[in-house]
Design an enzyme around this catalytic site. Structure first.
Site, mmCIF file in Angstrom:
data_model
loop_
_atom_site.group_PDB
_atom_site.id
_atom_site.type_symbol
_atom_site.label_atom_id
_atom_site.label_comp_id
_atom_site.label_asym_id
_atom_site.label_seq_id
_atom_site.Cartn_x
_atom_site.Cartn_y
_atom_site.Cartn_z
ATOM 1 N N ILE A 75 0.835 -1.205 0.000
ATOM 2 C CA ILE A 75 0.000 0.000 0.000
ATOM 3 C C ILE A 75 0.871 1.257 0.000
ATOM 4 C CG2 ILE A 75 -1.731 1.312 1.314
ATOM 5 C CD1 ILE A 75 -2.750 -1.472 2.359
ATOM 6 N N ASP A 107 11.043 2.588 6.618
ATOM 7 C CA ASP A 107 10.580 1.206 6.737
ATOM 8 C C ASP A 107 11.653 0.416 7.467
ATOM 9 O OD1 ASP A 107 9.858 -1.648 6.062
ATOM 10 O OD2 ASP A 107 8.368 -0.648 4.827
ATOM 11 N N CYS A 109 2.299 0.982 7.840
ATOM 12 C CA CYS A 109 2.980 -0.193 8.403
ATOM 13 C C CYS A 109 1.980 -0.969 9.260
ATOM 14 C CB CYS A 109 4.196 0.230 9.215
ATOM 15 S SG CYS A 109 3.798 1.321 10.572
ATOM 16 N N PRO A 110 2.273 -2.229 9.572
ATOM 17 C CA PRO A 110 1.329 -3.010 10.386
ATOM 18 C C PRO A 110 1.403 -2.613 11.855
ATOM 19 C CG PRO A 110 3.259 -4.330 9.855
ATOM 20 C CD PRO A 110 3.456 -3.018 9.174
ATOM 21 N N THR A 135 -4.497 5.227 7.604
ATOM 22 C CA THR A 135 -5.421 4.238 7.017
ATOM 23 C C THR A 135 -4.940 2.830 7.376
ATOM 24 O OG1 THR A 135 -4.151 4.227 4.966
ATOM 25 C CG2 THR A 135 -6.096 5.662 5.021
ATOM 26 N N SER A 136 -4.056 2.725 8.376
ATOM 27 C CA SER A 136 -3.448 1.421 8.648
ATOM 28 C C SER A 136 -4.115 0.719 9.831
ATOM 29 C CB SER A 136 -1.949 1.592 8.850
ATOM 30 O OG SER A 136 -1.306 0.397 8.582
ATOM 31 N N ASP A 163 -8.881 6.802 9.033
ATOM 32 C CA ASP A 163 -9.789 5.740 8.596
ATOM 33 C C ASP A 163 -9.868 4.655 9.665
ATOM 34 O OD1 ASP A 163 -11.495 4.455 6.631
ATOM 35 O OD2 ASP A 163 -9.898 2.968 6.429
ATOM 36 N N GLU A 167 -11.736 1.471 17.778
ATOM 37 C CA GLU A 167 -12.799 1.435 16.765
ATOM 38 C C GLU A 167 -13.711 0.225 16.863
ATOM 39 O OE1 GLU A 167 -10.290 1.249 13.205
ATOM 40 O OE2 GLU A 167 -11.106 -0.749 12.806
ATOM 41 N N HIS A 169 -13.159 2.842 8.803
ATOM 42 C CA HIS A 169 -12.375 1.696 8.289
ATOM 43 C C HIS A 169 -12.927 1.276 6.921
ATOM 44 C CE1 HIS A 169 -9.423 -1.497 9.808
ATOM 45 N NE2 HIS A 169 -9.469 -1.578 8.496
HETATM 46 P P1 NAI Z 1 2.788 -4.878 3.629
HETATM 47 O O1 NAI Z 1 3.129 -6.030 4.503
HETATM 48 O O2 NAI Z 1 2.895 -5.034 2.151
HETATM 49 O O3 NAI Z 1 3.674 -3.610 4.033
HETATM 50 C C1 NAI Z 1 3.903 -3.234 5.372
HETATM 51 C C2 NAI Z 1 5.252 -2.564 5.425
HETATM 52 O O4 NAI Z 1 5.467 -2.117 6.765
HETATM 53 C C3 NAI Z 1 6.413 -3.517 5.063
HETATM 54 O O5 NAI Z 1 7.238 -2.925 4.095
HETATM 55 C C4 NAI Z 1 7.134 -3.710 6.395
HETATM 56 O O6 NAI Z 1 8.543 -3.873 6.231
HETATM 57 C C5 NAI Z 1 6.821 -2.385 7.086
HETATM 58 N N1 NAI Z 1 7.048 -2.456 8.525
HETATM 59 C C6 NAI Z 1 6.904 -3.523 9.350
HETATM 60 N N2 NAI Z 1 7.268 -3.178 10.600
HETATM 61 C C7 NAI Z 1 7.648 -1.880 10.554
HETATM 62 C C8 NAI Z 1 8.133 -0.974 11.522
HETATM 63 N N3 NAI Z 1 8.317 -1.356 12.804
HETATM 64 N N4 NAI Z 1 8.450 0.284 11.124
HETATM 65 C C9 NAI Z 1 8.287 0.656 9.832
HETATM 66 N N5 NAI Z 1 7.821 -0.155 8.867
HETATM 67 C C10 NAI Z 1 7.510 -1.417 9.224
HETATM 68 O O7 NAI Z 1 1.303 -4.453 4.060
HETATM 69 P P2 NAI Z 1 0.273 -3.588 3.218
HETATM 70 O O8 NAI Z 1 -0.557 -4.497 2.389
HETATM 71 O O9 NAI Z 1 0.978 -2.450 2.578
HETATM 72 O O10 NAI Z 1 -0.675 -3.055 4.394
HETATM 73 C C11 NAI Z 1 -0.191 -2.135 5.351
HETATM 74 C C12 NAI Z 1 -1.208 -2.033 6.480
HETATM 75 O O11 NAI Z 1 -2.405 -1.422 5.984
HETATM 76 C C13 NAI Z 1 -1.687 -3.380 7.039
HETATM 77 O O12 NAI Z 1 -0.815 -3.853 8.042
HETATM 78 C C14 NAI Z 1 -3.041 -3.057 7.596
HETATM 79 O O13 NAI Z 1 -2.905 -2.740 8.961
HETATM 80 C C15 NAI Z 1 -3.468 -1.803 6.838
HETATM 81 N N6 NAI Z 1 -4.660 -2.011 6.010
HETATM 82 C C16 NAI Z 1 -5.740 -1.182 6.200
HETATM 83 C C17 NAI Z 1 -6.877 -1.321 5.442
HETATM 84 C C18 NAI Z 1 -8.054 -0.404 5.593
HETATM 85 O O14 NAI Z 1 -9.148 -0.703 5.081
HETATM 86 N N7 NAI Z 1 -7.925 0.726 6.279
HETATM 87 C C19 NAI Z 1 -6.973 -2.404 4.445
HETATM 88 C C20 NAI Z 1 -5.757 -3.174 4.277
HETATM 89 C C21 NAI Z 1 -4.655 -2.993 5.055
#
Ligand code: NAI
Length: 344
Positions: free
Chosen positions: A154, A173, A205-206, A232-233, A258, A263, A295
């Site tokens: 994302i 990251d 980030c997660p 939005t995370s 978001d 929530e 969300h």
């Molecule tokens: P992804 O796994 O592709 O990317 C997450 C990135 O965060 C990775 O590059 C990882 O190295 C980095 N990361 C991990 N720990 C970290 C830290 N301590 N400091 C900095 N960076 C760190 O995940 P994706 O698909 O990009 O999703 C990201 C987040 O978006 C998800 O974890 C989820 O919480 C959130 N999300 C929210 C949605 C919504 O509807 N609001 C829908 C889908 C995901």
């Protein structure tokens, strides 16, 4: 196979019914969330299908195992609501690692533009034939610096969108993506530099033990005055009380949320006509420079179809072939899908 589907919403059913029928998976929809009080509903099912605000803690896991439920199929990417350490060796956990990074990244930009160009206010004003522009002044994104925390699926799409607007990107990251830093418009920097140099900060980030409240009183103090924060995370990346204090003190220029730390009690439900007990949420929503969506970032037709298809094929893979490439594996690191699909 029979799957108990928790926290079911009307928009979930068409795509899950379609792919369920195609692959022979029967879903029983429950509107309630899965938690300690509702886990008994899973009796007689082969698996449970859950979303972001269902609770899969030790108690729930023990009851599911006792009831011979074999699998928790998350229909989302984040899994902070599952006690993965406790689940390992007891129940299998599958997820949908990606369904539409575009949906979430585009929503983040939609919130940013709405907020800084006051679109939400203009919509209400012109509906009332009020064509005054007082208080509507925004600012250009072109030439501004955006800090992107988390450059995964994302975060990288969001970076592309920001580059399209002519913004400079500072990225942070824990595991930087090779080739993303071009030494010019996109640069990896330390978290401190990102916080102090960015006009806009977006979190991608997660939620983990390390990232819990990564935006807190201290980090907000080191931000530029007037910074716009987008989340939005996951809600708990931000200390909501510190954010509220930052907005009151004018340190934060605007917040686009978001997600919200607490929530699970409110989001996805209709609370109009009720008295919302959460004073921090109520106060945040009352602020003219805070935009809250419930969300909703994932909610596009494309994402819903991908979520349903991947969840169903995960379940079919697990029950028919005995392995699923989207199985979360505590032994493989808890932040990645199981590397070989057979640790447990
Ligand atoms: P992804 O796994 O592709 O990317 C997450 C990135 O965060 C990775 O590059 C990882 O190295 C980095 N990361 C991990 N720990 C970290 C830290 N301590 N400091 C900095 N960076 C760190 O995940 P994706 O698909 O990009 O999703 C990201 C987040 O978006 C998800 O974890 C989820 O919480 C959130 N999300 C929210 C949605 C919504 O509807 N609001 C829908 C889908 C995901």
């Amino acid at each position: 196979m029979k799957i108990a589907f928790f926290d079911a919403k009307p928009y979930d059913k068409p795509s899950f019914d379609r792919y369920g029928a195609e692959y022979g998976v029967k879903f029983k929809y429950f509107e309630t969330k899965l938690n300690e009080d509702t886990v008994e509903l899973a009796h007689g099912f082969d698996g449970v299908c859950v979303f972001v605000n269902d609770t899969v803690n030790a108690f729930v896991i023990d009851r599911l195992v006792e009831m011979k439920v074999r699998v928790v199929a998350l229909r989302c990417a984040g899994f902070n609501n599952v006690d993965m350490k406790y689940a390992f060796g007891k129940i299998h956990v599958l997820r949908v690692p990606a369904y539409s990074p575009y949906a979430v990244a585009e929503h983040a930009m939609a919130m940013l533009l709405t907020s800084i160009r006051r679109i939400h206010k203009a919509y209400i004003r012109t509906k009332d034939f009020n064509f005054s522009l007082a208080g509507m002044t925004g600012f250009d994104l072109h030439g501004k610096t955006v800090g992107v925390i988390g450059t995964g699926r994302i975060g990288r799409v969001f970076i592309d969108i920001c580059l399209g607007f002519g913004m400079k990107v500072l990225a942070y990251d824990k595991f930087p993506t090779e080739g993303l830093d071009n030494g010019d418009t996109v640069r990896y920097v330390s978290l401190d530099e990102l916080l102090s140099e960015s006009d806009v900060i977006s979190l991608h980030c997660p939620l983990t033990d390390q990232t819990y409240h990564m935006i807190n009183e201290e980090s907000l103090k080191s931000c530029k005055k007037g910074v716009v924060l987008i989340n939005t995370s996951r809600g708990a990346l931000v200390d909501a009380e510190a954010l509220l204090a930052g907005i009151k003190s004018r340190q934060i220029g605007a917040a686009c949320l978001d997600v919200y730390e607490e929530e699970s009690e409110f989001f996805f439900e209709d609370f109009s006509g009720h008295i919302v007990e959460d004073d921090v949420l109520a106060r945040l929503i009352s602020m003219p420079n805070v935009l809250v969506t419930s969300h909703q970032a994932f909610l596009t037709e494309e994402a819903l179809a991908n979520i349903a298809q991947t969840t169903v094929t995960n379940l079919v893979g697990f029950f028919e072939d005995g392995r699923c490439q989207n199985e979360l594996c505590y032994r493989c690191g808890n932040t990645e899908d199981c590397k070989n699909g057979k640790c447990f």
